[in-house]
Design a protein around this motif. Structure first.
Motif, PDB file in Angstrom:
ATOM      1  N   ILE A 140      33.177  16.749  15.855  1.00 17.11           N
ATOM      2  CA  ILE A 140      33.910  15.965  14.847  1.00 17.11           C
ATOM      3  C   ILE A 140      33.024  15.751  13.619  1.00 17.11           C
ATOM      4  O   ILE A 140      33.481  15.857  12.482  1.00 17.11           O
ATOM      5  CB  ILE A 140      34.423  14.642  15.448  1.00 17.11           C
ATOM      6  CG1 ILE A 140      35.494  14.957  16.507  1.00 17.11           C
ATOM      7  CG2 ILE A 140      35.025  13.739  14.366  1.00 17.11           C
ATOM      8  CD1 ILE A 140      36.000  13.789  17.281  1.00 17.11           C
ATOM      9  N   GLU A 141      31.734  15.522  13.857  1.00 15.83           N
ATOM     10  CA  GLU A 141      30.813  15.376  12.718  1.00 15.83           C
ATOM     11  C   GLU A 141      30.795  16.666  11.887  1.00 15.83           C
ATOM     12  O   GLU A 141      30.795  16.637  10.660  1.00 15.83           O
ATOM     13  CB  GLU A 141      29.409  15.030  13.217  1.00 15.83           C
ATOM     14  CG  GLU A 141      28.462  14.693  12.087  1.00 15.83           C
ATOM     15  CD  GLU A 141      27.171  14.054  12.577  1.00 15.83           C
ATOM     16  OE1 GLU A 141      27.221  12.987  13.217  1.00 15.83           O
ATOM     17  OE2 GLU A 141      26.100  14.649  12.329  1.00 15.83           O
ATOM     18  N   TRP A 174      38.759  25.997   9.296  1.00 18.38           N
ATOM     19  CA  TRP A 174      38.520  24.554   9.396  1.00 18.38           C
ATOM     20  C   TRP A 174      39.741  23.876  10.027  1.00 18.38           C
ATOM     21  O   TRP A 174      39.602  23.035  10.916  1.00 18.38           O
ATOM     22  CB  TRP A 174      38.220  23.971   8.008  1.00 18.38           C
ATOM     23  CG  TRP A 174      37.883  22.524   8.069  1.00 18.38           C
ATOM     24  CD1 TRP A 174      36.665  21.986   8.403  1.00 18.38           C
ATOM     25  CD2 TRP A 174      38.775  21.427   7.851  1.00 18.38           C
ATOM     26  NE1 TRP A 174      36.752  20.614   8.397  1.00 18.38           N
ATOM     27  CE2 TRP A 174      38.022  20.247   8.062  1.00 18.38           C
ATOM     28  CE3 TRP A 174      40.118  21.325   7.490  1.00 18.38           C
ATOM     29  CZ2 TRP A 174      38.587  18.969   7.926  1.00 18.38           C
ATOM     30  CZ3 TRP A 174      40.678  20.058   7.353  1.00 18.38           C
ATOM     31  CH2 TRP A 174      39.925  18.897   7.569  1.00 18.38           C
ATOM     32  N   ILE A 175      40.919  24.268   9.603  1.00 22.25           N
ATOM     33  CA  ILE A 175      42.137  23.660  10.168  1.00 22.25           C
ATOM     34  C   ILE A 175      42.337  24.088  11.618  1.00 22.25           C
ATOM     35  O   ILE A 175      42.725  23.288  12.467  1.00 22.25           O
ATOM     36  CB  ILE A 175      43.359  23.951   9.277  1.00 22.25           C
ATOM     37  CG1 ILE A 175      43.192  23.098   8.000  1.00 22.25           C
ATOM     38  CG2 ILE A 175      44.681  23.606   9.978  1.00 22.25           C
ATOM     39  CD1 ILE A 175      44.171  23.337   6.920  1.00 22.25           C
ATOM     40  N   ARG A 176      41.993  25.337  11.935  1.00 22.29           N
ATOM     41  CA  ARG A 176      42.076  25.774  13.340  1.00 22.29           C
ATOM     42  C   ARG A 176      41.145  24.931  14.212  1.00 22.29           C
ATOM     43  O   ARG A 176      41.477  24.580  15.340  1.00 22.29           O
ATOM     44  CB  ARG A 176      41.701  27.254  13.470  1.00 22.29           C
ATOM     45  CG  ARG A 176      42.757  28.185  12.924  1.00 22.29           C
ATOM     46  CD  ARG A 176      42.439  29.646  13.257  1.00 22.29           C
ATOM     47  NE  ARG A 176      43.426  30.522  12.648  1.00 22.29           N
ATOM     48  CZ  ARG A 176      43.206  31.257  11.558  1.00 22.29           C
ATOM     49  NH1 ARG A 176      42.035  31.247  10.961  1.00 22.29           N
ATOM     50  NH2 ARG A 176      44.161  32.015  11.064  1.00 22.29           N
ATOM     51  N   MET A 177      39.976  24.621  13.681  1.00 26.77           N
ATOM     52  CA  MET A 177      39.040  23.787  14.437  1.00 26.77           C
ATOM     53  C   MET A 177      39.600  22.370  14.583  1.00 26.77           C
ATOM     54  O   MET A 177      39.493  21.753  15.639  1.00 26.77           O
ATOM     55  CB  MET A 177      37.693  23.750  13.714  1.00 26.77           C
ATOM     56  CG  MET A 177      36.650  22.913  14.415  1.00 26.77           C
ATOM     57  SD  MET A 177      35.066  23.093  13.571  1.00 26.77           S
ATOM     58  CE  MET A 177      34.155  21.742  14.286  1.00 26.77           C
ATOM     59  N   PHE A 178      40.237  21.871  13.531  1.00 27.34           N
ATOM     60  CA  PHE A 178      40.811  20.517  13.532  1.00 27.34           C
ATOM     61  C   PHE A 178      41.799  20.342  14.683  1.00 27.34           C
ATOM     62  O   PHE A 178      41.799  19.333  15.368  1.00 27.34           O
ATOM     63  CB  PHE A 178      41.492  20.262  12.182  1.00 27.34           C
ATOM     64  CG  PHE A 178      42.167  18.923  12.066  1.00 27.34           C
ATOM     65  CD1 PHE A 178      41.475  17.815  11.624  1.00 27.34           C
ATOM     66  CD2 PHE A 178      43.510  18.773  12.410  1.00 27.34           C
ATOM     67  CE1 PHE A 178      42.089  16.577  11.516  1.00 27.34           C
ATOM     68  CE2 PHE A 178      44.142  17.538  12.308  1.00 27.34           C
ATOM     69  CZ  PHE A 178      43.424  16.442  11.861  1.00 27.34           C
ATOM     70  N   TYR A 179      42.650  21.348  14.922  1.00 25.18           N
ATOM     71  CA  TYR A 179      43.651  21.178  15.992  1.00 25.18           C
ATOM     72  C   TYR A 179      43.303  21.982  17.249  1.00 25.18           C
ATOM     73  O   TYR A 179      44.171  22.254  18.073  1.00 25.18           O
ATOM     74  CB  TYR A 179      45.068  21.482  15.495  1.00 25.18           C
ATOM     75  CG  TYR A 179      45.372  22.920  15.116  1.00 25.18           C
ATOM     76  CD1 TYR A 179      45.528  23.912  16.090  1.00 25.18           C
ATOM     77  CD2 TYR A 179      45.552  23.286  13.789  1.00 25.18           C
ATOM     78  CE1 TYR A 179      45.817  25.213  15.748  1.00 25.18           C
ATOM     79  CE2 TYR A 179      45.856  24.589  13.430  1.00 25.18           C
ATOM     80  CZ  TYR A 179      45.981  25.553  14.422  1.00 25.18           C
ATOM     81  OH  TYR A 179      46.272  26.835  14.070  1.00 25.18           O
ATOM     82  N   TYR A 196      41.845  17.450  17.548  1.00 27.30           N
ATOM     83  CA  TYR A 196      43.061  16.689  17.281  1.00 27.30           C
ATOM     84  C   TYR A 196      44.298  17.542  17.584  1.00 27.30           C
ATOM     85  O   TYR A 196      44.175  18.682  18.001  1.00 27.30           O
ATOM     86  CB  TYR A 196      43.038  16.177  15.844  1.00 27.30           C
ATOM     87  CG  TYR A 196      41.854  15.270  15.611  1.00 27.30           C
ATOM     88  CD1 TYR A 196      41.743  14.072  16.310  1.00 27.30           C
ATOM     89  CD2 TYR A 196      40.831  15.620  14.737  1.00 27.30           C
ATOM     90  CE1 TYR A 196      40.644  13.239  16.130  1.00 27.30           C
ATOM     91  CE2 TYR A 196      39.732  14.790  14.555  1.00 27.30           C
ATOM     92  CZ  TYR A 196      39.647  13.604  15.240  1.00 27.30           C
ATOM     93  OH  TYR A 196      38.571  12.784  15.069  1.00 27.30           O
ATOM     94  N   ARG A 197      45.482  16.941  17.321  1.00 29.27           N
ATOM     95  CA  ARG A 197      46.723  17.656  17.661  1.00 29.27           C
ATOM     96  C   ARG A 197      47.277  18.406  16.450  1.00 29.27           C
ATOM     97  O   ARG A 197      46.998  18.044  15.313  1.00 29.27           O
ATOM     98  CB  ARG A 197      47.771  16.648  18.145  1.00 29.27           C
ATOM     99  CG  ARG A 197      47.371  15.874  19.394  1.00 29.27           C
ATOM    100  CD  ARG A 197      48.275  14.671  19.547  1.00 29.27           C
ATOM    101  NE  ARG A 197      48.357  13.919  18.283  1.00 29.27           N
ATOM    102  CZ  ARG A 197      49.373  13.140  17.931  1.00 29.27           C
ATOM    103  NH1 ARG A 197      50.400  12.985  18.725  1.00 29.27           N
ATOM    104  NH2 ARG A 197      49.362  12.498  16.770  1.00 29.27           N
ATOM    105  N   LYS A 198      48.098  19.398  16.738  1.00 29.25           N
ATOM    106  CA  LYS A 198      48.758  20.133  15.647  1.00 29.25           C
ATOM    107  C   LYS A 198      49.568  19.175  14.768  1.00 29.25           C
ATOM    108  O   LYS A 198      49.656  19.354  13.558  1.00 29.25           O
ATOM    109  CB  LYS A 198      49.692  21.191  16.229  1.00 29.25           C
ATOM    110  CG  LYS A 198      48.932  22.378  16.797  1.00 29.25           C
ATOM    111  CD  LYS A 198      49.866  23.326  17.516  1.00 29.25           C
ATOM    112  CE  LYS A 198      49.062  24.509  18.028  1.00 29.25           C
ATOM    113  NZ  LYS A 198      49.840  25.350  18.943  1.00 29.25           N
TER     114      LYS A 198
END
Ligand SMILES: [Zn+2]
Length: 295
Positions: A140-141, A174-179, A196-198
């Motif tokens: 997350i960091e 980055w967004i792929r990592m986010f969800y 996190y979730r989609k």
């Protein structure tokens, strides 16, 4: 971006992406316009669709809000939040010289809204991994730090073609990592926890990854950059304006229960009244000396 209702099925000003697929980074969306959504009439009919440029400052602010909300929502759920986590988070903010406090509003916890410069510092320096254990916290960091890096590129005055291509790849990853979902078996030791979730992917993130790289290229062709269109100078002026009236930031509302806008309007109304009616704005005291016949 504000011309469509946020819950509309086709939410994007620049393409026909369905809201339910806004997380999907494998789809290609060209910068055109939304032809599927029954929209309200355009905000400014004189402005050609092609000239609606996303604002880099708001993209940055809204996406950083999501990152902070996701982190704090997890922390607030923990039973030791009030006694241990809250003071530790506030201290960590103090250490990076950002004024930040949690406060209770009704049953919910809320926190200080940060201005742009403090948000930048937070994404760049806040020790996220101190509050979320193990690899999950480190990931997350990393999400925070990488978003800050992407923003610095977004904000650059000049970008090479290679930088734009790289930016496109990096924002999508980055967004792929986010969800990212949890990978591997539970308690297997090799499990990589999901982040996190989609559903947590916002429309701003869709614009950031799917449209901003195209805008960068289009603007570069005519010798401009997204920075040219940033509203940050207007926001700064707005902040200065508010500071002038109230001697400090009023994010989170005025102190007397009335809105900041109400107070500013009221102050300006008084000024206008004085001006129209020739009301003196200062008191001139005159001492009358009984011995002086001239007075
Ligand atoms: Zn779109």
């Amino acid at each position: 971006m504000g011309t469509n209702a946020l819950n509309s099925k086709y939410f994007c000003l620049y393409c026909n992406c369905k809201a339910s697929l806004r997380w999907d980074m494998n789809k290609i969306w060209n910068n055109t316009e939304n032809t599927r959504c029954e929209r309200k009439s355009p905000l400014f009919p004189a402005i050609n669709q092609k000239n609606y440029i996303p604002d880099e400052l708001h993209l940055f602010l809204r996406i950083s809000d999501v990152l902070m909300e996701c982190l704090f929502a997890d922390l607030i759920k923990k039973k030791e939040f009030q006694k241990q986590i809250k003071p530790a988070v506030e201290l960590a903010f103090k250490n990076i010289k950002v004024h930040f406090k949690f406060f209770q509003s009704g049953k919910n916890w809320n926190w200080t809204s940060l201005m742009g410069p403090d948000k930048k510092k937070t994404l760049k320096e806040f020790p996220v991994s101190q509050f979320i254990p193990d690899i999950h916290g480190k990931d997350i960091e990393k999400l925070w730090r990488e978003f800050y890096q992407l923003y610095t590129i977004l904000h650059k005055e000049y970008l090479s073609d290679q930088e734009i291509d790289q930016f496109k790849i990096d924002t999508q990853n980055w967004i792929r990592m986010f969800y990212r979902p949890t990978q591997g078996h539970m308690n297997s030791g090799t499990q990589i926890p999901g982040l996190y979730r989609k559903d947590d992917v916002t429309l701003y993130m869709h614009v950031f990854a799917k449209h901003v790289p195209q805008f960068m290229r289009q603007l570069k062709e005519i010798g401009l950059s997204l920075r040219t269109f940033s509203t940050s100078s207007i926001e700064k002026k707005n902040h200065n304006h508010v500071c002038l009236f109230f001697g400090g930031t009023t994010m989170g509302g005025g102190t007397d229960g009335k809105s900041v806008v109400y107070n500013i309007m009221s102050f300006e109304n008084h000024q206008l009244f004085y001006l129209i009616n020739n009301t003196p704005k200062k008191i001139i005291a005159r001492n009358i000396d009984v011995n002086n016949k001239e007075s």
